[in-house]
Scaffold this motif. Structure first.
Motif, mmCIF file in Angstrom:
data_model
loop_
_atom_site.group_PDB
_atom_site.id
_atom_site.type_symbol
_atom_site.label_atom_id
_atom_site.label_comp_id
_atom_site.label_asym_id
_atom_site.label_seq_id
_atom_site.Cartn_x
_atom_site.Cartn_y
_atom_site.Cartn_z
ATOM 1 N N THR A 400 0.692 -1.081 -0.049
ATOM 2 C CA THR A 400 -0.052 -0.097 -0.178
ATOM 3 C C THR A 400 0.826 1.127 0.000
ATOM 4 N N HIS A 401 0.408 2.358 -0.579
ATOM 5 C CA HIS A 401 0.936 3.560 -0.936
ATOM 6 C C HIS A 401 0.051 4.372 -0.369
ATOM 7 N N ASN A 402 0.394 5.478 0.390
ATOM 8 C CA ASN A 402 -0.320 6.625 0.995
ATOM 9 C C ASN A 402 0.646 7.862 1.192
ATOM 10 N N ALA A 403 0.111 8.971 0.342
ATOM 11 C CA ALA A 403 1.066 10.026 0.295
ATOM 12 C C ALA A 403 0.152 11.113 0.508
ATOM 13 N N SER A 404 0.840 12.322 0.891
ATOM 14 C CA SER A 404 0.237 13.593 0.815
ATOM 15 C C SER A 404 1.227 14.617 0.671
ATOM 16 N N GLY A 405 0.756 15.825 0.382
ATOM 17 C CA GLY A 405 1.707 17.067 0.053
ATOM 18 C C GLY A 405 1.153 18.315 -0.165
ATOM 19 N N VAL A 406 1.568 19.475 -0.824
ATOM 20 C CA VAL A 406 1.051 20.528 -1.051
ATOM 21 C C VAL A 406 1.307 21.010 -2.451
ATOM 22 N N ARG A 407 0.376 21.370 -3.109
ATOM 23 C CA ARG A 407 0.374 21.792 -4.571
ATOM 24 C C ARG A 407 1.437 23.145 -4.670
ATOM 25 N N PRO A 408 1.659 23.457 -5.797
ATOM 26 C CA PRO A 408 2.456 24.943 -5.876
ATOM 27 C C PRO A 408 1.395 26.151 -5.573
ATOM 28 N N ASP A 409 0.310 25.855 -5.747
ATOM 29 C CA ASP A 409 -0.867 26.981 -5.173
ATOM 30 C C ASP A 409 -1.040 26.958 -3.724
ATOM 31 N N GLY A 410 -0.589 25.917 -3.029
ATOM 32 C CA GLY A 410 -0.563 25.899 -1.864
ATOM 33 C C GLY A 410 -1.764 25.168 -1.165
ATOM 34 N N THR A 411 -2.634 24.484 -1.936
ATOM 35 C CA THR A 411 -3.519 23.553 -1.751
ATOM 36 C C THR A 411 -3.249 22.042 -1.416
ATOM 37 N N PRO A 412 -3.856 21.540 -0.269
ATOM 38 C CA PRO A 412 -3.018 20.208 -0.065
ATOM 39 C C PRO A 412 -3.708 19.064 -0.765
ATOM 40 N N ALA A 480 0.917 -12.992 -13.750
ATOM 41 C CA ALA A 480 2.154 -12.234 -13.973
ATOM 42 C C ALA A 480 2.038 -11.103 -12.798
ATOM 43 N N ALA A 481 3.344 -10.868 -12.095
ATOM 44 C CA ALA A 481 3.329 -9.630 -11.281
ATOM 45 C C ALA A 481 3.070 -8.234 -11.950
ATOM 46 N N ASN A 482 2.576 -7.453 -11.248
ATOM 47 C CA ASN A 482 2.279 -6.136 -11.907
ATOM 48 C C ASN A 482 3.505 -5.035 -11.651
ATOM 49 N N LEU A 483 3.927 -4.344 -12.707
ATOM 50 C CA LEU A 483 4.941 -3.452 -12.688
ATOM 51 C C LEU A 483 4.349 -2.173 -12.620
ATOM 52 N N LYS A 484 4.587 -0.998 -11.619
ATOM 53 C CA LYS A 484 3.863 0.199 -11.850
ATOM 54 C C LYS A 484 4.896 1.283 -11.594
ATOM 55 N N ASP A 485 5.025 2.273 -12.367
ATOM 56 C CA ASP A 485 5.712 3.322 -12.113
ATOM 57 C C ASP A 485 4.947 4.602 -12.038
ATOM 58 N N THR A 486 5.203 5.442 -11.132
ATOM 59 C CA THR A 486 4.267 6.820 -11.068
ATOM 60 C C THR A 486 5.403 7.835 -10.784
ATOM 61 N N LEU A 487 5.319 9.195 -11.661
ATOM 62 C CA LEU A 487 6.026 10.249 -11.258
ATOM 63 C C LEU A 487 5.352 11.201 -10.509
ATOM 64 N N TRP A 488 5.944 11.671 -9.357
ATOM 65 C CA TRP A 488 5.329 12.651 -8.588
ATOM 66 C C TRP A 488 5.953 13.961 -8.811
ATOM 67 N N LEU A 489 4.959 14.963 -9.116
ATOM 68 C CA LEU A 489 5.262 16.251 -9.624
ATOM 69 C C LEU A 489 5.734 17.074 -8.549
ATOM 70 N N THR A 490 5.341 17.070 -7.425
ATOM 71 C CA THR A 490 5.680 17.735 -6.392
ATOM 72 C C THR A 490 6.241 17.154 -5.388
ATOM 73 N N ALA A 491 6.540 17.835 -4.333
ATOM 74 C CA ALA A 491 7.376 16.960 -3.103
ATOM 75 C C ALA A 491 6.257 16.396 -2.321
ATOM 76 N N GLY A 492 6.522 15.311 -1.754
ATOM 77 C CA GLY A 492 5.318 14.531 -0.796
ATOM 78 C C GLY A 492 6.107 13.693 -0.035
ATOM 79 N N GLN A 493 5.062 13.188 1.217
ATOM 80 C CA GLN A 493 5.486 12.305 2.123
ATOM 81 C C GLN A 493 4.780 11.204 1.838
ATOM 82 N N HIS A 494 5.458 9.886 1.910
ATOM 83 C CA HIS A 494 4.832 8.765 1.322
ATOM 84 C C HIS A 494 5.240 7.673 2.378
ATOM 85 N N TYR A 495 4.088 7.250 2.805
ATOM 86 C CA TYR A 495 4.065 5.948 3.582
ATOM 87 C C TYR A 495 3.899 4.547 2.898
ATOM 88 N N LEU A 496 4.998 3.773 2.692
ATOM 89 C CA LEU A 496 5.075 2.731 1.814
ATOM 90 C C LEU A 496 4.946 1.560 2.787
#
Length: 652
Positions: A400-412, A480-496
């Motif tokens: 499980t991936h759980n993340a949060s952060g703030v966008r450039p305009d300040g919205t979470p 078959a196993a699943n391979l997933k790549d995600t590109l995070w455009l802003t800084a974030g805090q990720h619980y993995l």
């Protein structure tokens, strides 16, 4: 060798439902067979109608996109609250809700309930699951007496606690998990209870999202009540209550028959969870001893590791659910899931293990990981004796991936259960190859749309594909196993939270091979590049990655299950990432079924063409020599018949 004593049963008590005469059936169930079947199907329609309405109206993405809820209908107290009808939805909810309804109503007092009340509870120790999963119960009255309960359990995106959204293995007790709600009214005689709403919204981070979902749940419960009363008005109360009993008896009879086909004996199995969220000095083993005698099974969980120091535990009701799911899948997938499923199943679970956790320490949050390990252990125990009836194991962990952060305009922003390894493969069976993209056997969810994921969070889904050579080899190949790549455009805090990367979870069946283990990595931003492009999947691509979890080569960071070193997923409790970081999740593979060298060579050729299997693995794992270039000339591939005969002949 331990023994299970099965009491003698009279021939009368084991009579089959079909053997009842018409008069005996009516005396037992209050109606004829035809009416019971019609009423039962009308009630199944009722819970599906509720489910469709709720999913259509839901604001929360975990409801709307994940189907993280379930609806049930239970009988009254004088019939011991039989859970007779369930929706086609989240199984880890369905298995606990029979007990959850009974426990909540009994504690609150059925005599204190009134028409129009909605009782809620989210305590994992009272009703299973975790605090985000709130159970809503509405009593159904006829002539001033409760005759049924209509229920809906739904995941709430946040219930307070130290981690936004809740999904993390690092919380160390129930107080860090979030708000615990004992049985209390949210609506009283169809009027909102302001104090209960205030209690919840004073603790959750996203009350604005929860409020419309609560209102929709209330309407779905009213709908379920109306549909139940319509059936009672049309067929009579005795017929309705008798149908609830008939539904449970049908499940019990079919499960009893399935258990009876298993040879008597004691069968041991186990499954490993890598670590908890404190440190990697301890791993956790779920051990089962399945004792089968006659038409009864006992699943003994003695010997399972003590409860974890952080919130990766599950409760005993979650353990009960996993046992029911595993035995249903292995023995007879057509057994209807009701309270009757467990009638011939006993569970021995000493208190204070990772699958029978007690408060307050450790806590329960990532409960499906521990309960899913029970299912894996039962597969490990029974597959050797089931032979051709065996089923390969699944990918084991939702990573499980759980993340949060703030966008450039300040919205979470927040993202939960969308961009990790939440989806993956099942194992193979005698029916065919394992599905390569689904959810754990103990779950039953949808897959969020890529467009929705990218709309709700500052992320780009770069890759979501099947990984080559990751399905357990067999006459029928594991998914078959699943391979997933995600590109995070802003800084974030990720619980993995990848929990099962040390030992294969996708156990093989009937001589099939286990599916290989997966891993998780972060790829920091490329120096000087504004946005990262696709990251290659070759072993050389991992050298500059930051390993999160998995058994990896310490130098190259590529998978190395034989000689690699384990990387601990919570060595950083929160993985803080810079803008343009890529997260890669590779799930475990599904288990194979049957001798790989007995697989039809044409199937192997198709696997090579579709890049499920490499040319090299076709030869080494299946004994099939494939000639050609699958990437540049897939239609030109062919089987070297002589070479294949030589390889397979040598293996014999």
């Amino acid at each position: 060798m331990s023994t299970l004593t099965v009491p003698a049963v009279s021939p009368e008590s084991t009579r089959r439902l079909r053997d009842l005469s018409d008069s005996e059936f009516k005396d037992t169930y209050g109606c004829d067979r035809f009416s019971a079947s019609v009423i039962l199907n009308r009630l199944r329609y009722a819970v599906e109608h509720m489910s469709t309405g709720f999913m259509r109206e839901a604001f929360s993405p975990i409801i709307r996109d994940w189907y993280d809820f379930a609806c049930t209908i239970s009988g009254p107290a004088d019939r011991d609250y039989p859970m007779a009808v369930v929706s086609n939805s989240l199984v880890v909810f369905l298995g606990t809700m029979g007990d959850a309804v009974r426990n909540a109503v009994e504690e609150y007092g059925p005599e204190n309930l009134r028409p129009g009340d909605v009782l809620i509870c989210n305590d994992p120790y009272r009703g299973g699951r975790h605090v985000n999963d709130v159970a809503f119960t509405r009593p159904v009255f006829v002539d001033g007496k409760i005759v049924s309960y209509v229920n809906l359990c739904a995941h709430q995106l946040d219930m307070g606690g130290t981690v936004p959204g809740g999904f993390s293995a690092t919380k160390s007790n129930v107080y860090e998990n979030g708000l615990v709600i004992p049985p209390m009214l949210l609506w009283s005689e169809d009027k909102p209870v302001r104090s209960t709403f205030s209690l919840i919204f004073d603790n959750t981070r996203w009350g604005g999202m929860l409020l419309p979902d609560f209102k929709s749940i209330y309407q779905q419960l009213k709908l379920g009540e109306r549909l139940i009363l319509e059936n009672i008005d049309r067929y009579g109360l005795d017929s309705y209550l008798g149908t609830l009993d008939y539904s449970c008896d049908t499940s019990a009879e079919r499960m009893r028959d399935a258990i009876g086909r298993v040879p008597d004996g004691d069968y041991a199995g186990s499954a490993l969870i890598d670590a908890d969220g404190l440190d990697d000095t301890l791993d956790y083993t779920v051990r089962v001893l399945v004792r089968k005698r006659g038409d009864d099974i006992e699943v003994d969980l003695s010997g399972t590791s003590a409860q974890a120091r952080t919130c990766i535990n599950c409760g005993v009701l979650d353990a009960k659910t996993a046992v029911g799911v595993a035995l249903t899948i292995l023995l007879d997938p057509k057994v209807p899931f009701t309270s009757g499923t467990w009638r011939n199943i006993d569970i021995a679970a000493p208190a204070g293990t990772i699958v029978s956790s007690l408060p307050p320490d450790g806590g329960i949050m990532m409960f499906w990981e521990a309960s899913g390990a029970i299912a894996s252990a039962i597969f490990d125990a029974l597959n050797p004796v089931l032979g051709v009836q065996g089923v390969g194991g699944d990918y084991g962990s939702t990573n499980t991936h759980n993340a949060s952060g703030v966008r450039p305009d300040g919205t979470p922003w927040t993202s939960a259960t969308q961009c990790g390894g939440e989806h993956g493969p099942w194992g193979a069976s005698k029916a065919g190859d394992g599905d390569s993209y689904t959810v754990l056997l103990t779950l039953n969810n949808l897959d969020p749309a890529t467009e929705t994921i990218e709309h709700d969070s500052p992320v780009v889904v770069l890759r979501k594909e099947h990984a080559i050579d990751t399905g357990g080899a067999g006459t029928f190949r594991g998914g078959a196993a699943n391979l997933k790549d995600t590109l995070w455009l802003t800084a974030g805090q990720h619980y993995l939270s990848p929990f099962r990367t040390k030992k294969p979870s996708g156990v093989g069946a009937n001589g099939g091979d286990a599916g290989p283990n997966g891993a998780m990595w972060l790829f920091p931003p490329t120096t000087g590049a504004p946005v990262q492009g696709l990251v290659d999947t070759a072993d050389s691509a991992y050298e500059h990655s930051e390993p999160v979890a998995g058994v990896l080569d310490p130098s190259t960071h590529a998978l190395d299950p034989e000689n690699g070193e384990y990387n601990y997923f919570a060595r950083q409790q929160v993985w803080t990432t810079a803008p343009n970081t890529i997260l890669r999740c590779l799930t475990n593979g599904g288990g194979g079924w049957g001798d790989p060298f007995a697989r039809d060579p044409e199937r192997v050729l198709a696997d090579v063409r579709n890049e499920y299997v490499s040319i090299e693995a076709a030869a080494t794992q299946y004994g099939v020599v494939v000639v050609g270039d699958p990437r540049n000339d897939p239609e030109g591939l062919r089987i070297d018949v002589a070479g294949t005969d030589a390889l397979r002949g040598k293996a014999q």
